[in-house]
Design a protein around this motif. Sequence first.
Motif, PDB file in Angstrom:
ATOM      1  N   GLU A 198       2.484   3.030  12.918  1.00 40.95           N
ATOM      2  CA  GLU A 198       3.400   3.197  11.805  1.00 40.95           C
ATOM      3  C   GLU A 198       4.074   1.872  11.461  1.00 40.95           C
ATOM      4  O   GLU A 198       4.177   1.467  10.312  1.00 40.95           O
ATOM      5  CB  GLU A 198       4.469   4.225  12.175  1.00 40.95           C
ATOM      6  CG  GLU A 198       5.026   4.985  10.983  1.00 40.95           C
ATOM      7  CD  GLU A 198       5.866   6.142  11.448  1.00 40.95           C
ATOM      8  OE1 GLU A 198       7.096   6.078  11.296  1.00 40.95           O
ATOM      9  OE2 GLU A 198       5.278   7.101  12.037  1.00 40.95           O
ATOM     10  N   ARG A 199       4.511   1.184  12.543  1.00 39.61           N
ATOM     11  CA  ARG A 199       5.184  -0.094  12.356  1.00 39.61           C
ATOM     12  C   ARG A 199       4.238  -1.100  11.672  1.00 39.61           C
ATOM     13  O   ARG A 199       4.651  -1.894  10.840  1.00 39.61           O
ATOM     14  CB  ARG A 199       5.628  -0.656  13.711  1.00 39.61           C
ATOM     15  CG  ARG A 199       7.013  -1.258  13.641  1.00 39.61           C
ATOM     16  CD  ARG A 199       7.606  -1.461  15.017  1.00 39.61           C
ATOM     17  NE  ARG A 199       8.126  -0.225  15.589  1.00 39.61           N
ATOM     18  CZ  ARG A 199       8.340  -0.040  16.879  1.00 39.61           C
ATOM     19  NH1 ARG A 199       8.045  -0.997  17.752  1.00 39.61           N
ATOM     20  NH2 ARG A 199       8.853   1.086  17.317  1.00 39.61           N
TER      21      ARG A 199
ATOM     22  N   ARG B 267       1.407   5.983  18.042  1.00 37.17           N
ATOM     23  CA  ARG B 267       1.686   6.347  16.643  1.00 37.17           C
ATOM     24  C   ARG B 267       2.773   5.432  16.073  1.00 37.17           C
ATOM     25  O   ARG B 267       2.670   4.935  14.960  1.00 37.17           O
ATOM     26  CB  ARG B 267       2.133   7.807  16.536  1.00 37.17           C
ATOM     27  CG  ARG B 267       0.963   8.763  16.686  1.00 37.17           C
ATOM     28  CD  ARG B 267       1.253  10.101  16.024  1.00 37.17           C
ATOM     29  NE  ARG B 267       0.340  11.101  16.581  1.00 37.17           N
ATOM     30  CZ  ARG B 267       0.602  11.817  17.661  1.00 37.17           C
ATOM     31  NH1 ARG B 267       1.806  11.723  18.240  1.00 37.17           N
ATOM     32  NH2 ARG B 267      -0.290  12.650  18.136  1.00 37.17           N
ATOM     33  N   ASP B 268       3.826   5.178  16.877  1.00 38.50           N
ATOM     34  CA  ASP B 268       4.898   4.263  16.452  1.00 38.50           C
ATOM     35  C   ASP B 268       4.342   2.899  16.113  1.00 38.50           C
ATOM     36  O   ASP B 268       4.672   2.311  15.067  1.00 38.50           O
ATOM     37  CB  ASP B 268       5.926   4.098  17.586  1.00 38.50           C
ATOM     38  CG  ASP B 268       6.897   5.248  17.614  1.00 38.50           C
ATOM     39  OD1 ASP B 268       6.782   6.122  16.711  1.00 38.50           O
ATOM     40  OD2 ASP B 268       7.749   5.282  18.512  1.00 38.50           O
ATOM     41  N   GLN B 269       3.511   2.380  17.034  1.00 38.76           N
ATOM     42  CA  GLN B 269       2.908   1.077  16.823  1.00 38.76           C
ATOM     43  C   GLN B 269       2.162   1.033  15.489  1.00 38.76           C
ATOM     44  O   GLN B 269       2.354   0.104  14.691  1.00 38.76           O
ATOM     45  CB  GLN B 269       1.903   0.766  17.959  1.00 38.76           C
ATOM     46  CG  GLN B 269       2.546   0.509  19.295  1.00 38.76           C
ATOM     47  CD  GLN B 269       3.322  -0.808  19.333  1.00 38.76           C
ATOM     48  OE1 GLN B 269       4.519  -0.821  18.991  1.00 38.76           O
ATOM     49  NE2 GLN B 269       2.667  -1.897  19.683  1.00 38.76           N
TER      50      GLN B 269
END
Lengths: 260, 295
Positions: B42-43, B38-40
Amino acid sequence: MPETVISAQNLDLTFETNDGPVHALKDITLDIAEGEFVSLIGPSGCGKTTLLRVIADLEQPTGGTVSINGMTPEQARLARAYGYVFQQAALLPWRTIEDNVALPLEVMGLDSATRQSRIKSNLELVNLAGFEKKFPWQLSGGMQQRASIARALAVEPDMLLMDEPFGALDEIVRDHLNEQLLKLWAKTKKTVVFVTHSIPEAVFLSTKIVVMSPRPGRIHEIIDCDLGADRPLDIRETPEFLKIAHQVREGLKAGHSYDE
Amino acid sequence: MNGETFLKDKVLPIGTMVLAIIAIWYLAAVFLNAPFERDQAERAGTTISFSEILPRTMAQERPVLPAPHQVFTELWDTTVGKSITSKRSLVYHSWITLSSTLLGFLMGTVLGVALAVGIVHFQTLDRSLMPWIITSQTIPILAIAPMIIVVLNAVGISGLLPKATISMYLSFFPIAVGMTKGLRSPEVMHLDLMRTYSASASQTFWKLRLPAAVPFLVTSMKVAISIALVGAIVGELPTGAVAGLGARLLAGSYYGQTVQIWSALLMAAALAGILVSLVDVIGSRVNRRMGVKPA
Ligand SMILES: Nc1ncnc2c1ncn2[C@@H]1O[C@H](COP(=O)(O)OP(=O)(O)OP(=O)(O)O)[C@@H](O)[C@H]1O
Ligand SMILES: [Mg+2]
């Protein structure tokens, strides 16, 4: 007159326990002649086991003396003058029956051939031939006790000290072992000191019955009892037998009521 | 035991447990590795659906929790897939750890038995040694391991022996305690029996105390061998060792190689299982020879 082999003079033994002293034996004086079969009988806690253990040098008296063939109990023990049969068979569970019988012989340092012959003859004597390779748990309680008797006999001691050896067995097995023991005694003429709770057993086996009473444990009465060499089990219904049994029972009662 | 009951008594329950563990493991892997995906996303300024996340959580290069098949693939590659002399072979590393485990276990057993024999025969040893033996085990092994290694290195001992010493340090304890209990286990009646034979102390030891202690020894050896393995692994951590399962764990954590860590962990667990069963099998053989009633 046969020679005296066990002689106890004014024996006293007090156990120091946390709840105070327990006077287990008081002023015990007793002579046992060679070849006698002496039974110690009395209520629980009257010091029968303790007396036997003092003779065997497993317990130290606090007063009086014991001599065994003119030796101290310790010297007699070191000379392996007696075989001791405990109330339980006390076989080592990891040894087969033959190896259990071999245990004292190994301790004595006997060579293998002598060991083998003694194992064979003594197991035959107690009717356990064929069970050499079994482990104790594979035998009934009566057979285990017979194995432990064979083990005591294998030492070929002059004396047998037996602490209620048949106490845990049923009546039938007990009768049978009593007969065997009597035959054995007649054959070997060993001196036997035998602890029991059973009046018929004592009368059937003994030449002398020592009636003990408790708190403090002492000798109440010594009853001579010789029913002759040939004693079939039926002898227990004869008047002579019953008379002695009655005498023992009266002795036990008198010794007991003294306490109340 | 016939084939059918073997299936019912052993394979079925164990198999069910294994399957359950693997299922939970997959779930946990998805749950723990999803935030990274999810972080990836989002980034990168995109959104990502769960069906897209799912396969990725099981194929990350440095997952928080690697999925079972990743670990098993790594295990396969590093055992079957490599020559056992290769530095990347897990078999090679396992052997390094195993050899110091076995040496330490052996030394620990000898030391433990010797202490127990002393403790049982000399009352002064019982009073003076027992407190020290117990205290020795209250010091965290992680604190004492580096010191043992450093001290032994200073006197010129390196390699196998320092690690084995740590294994010994851990494994002598259950042996000493179990063996002491075992040597004291004969009943009073049996001791009296030996006394009526006027047996010497050494005869009583060899014919009564020692055989009575064997089942106790077997039980404590099972504990001792598994902690000997722990000792060997711990011994590899502070030394910057280049070989051994401990070294694999350490290297794995330096570089965030979680797959490598987990495969080393599984290997250690398997090794422990094998060692304990081995002691168990030998122990029950001995027990049977000694006439212990089969259960
Ligand atoms: N080691 C010991 N320490 C303290 N007291 C003991 C010890 N051995 C025996 N006694 C006590 O001595 C007394 C006699 O015990 P002993 O075992 O000789 O009795 P017993 O006649 O053999 O009894 P039983 O028929 O129940 O076997 C009992 O009061 C017992 O509690
Ligand atoms: Mg008694």
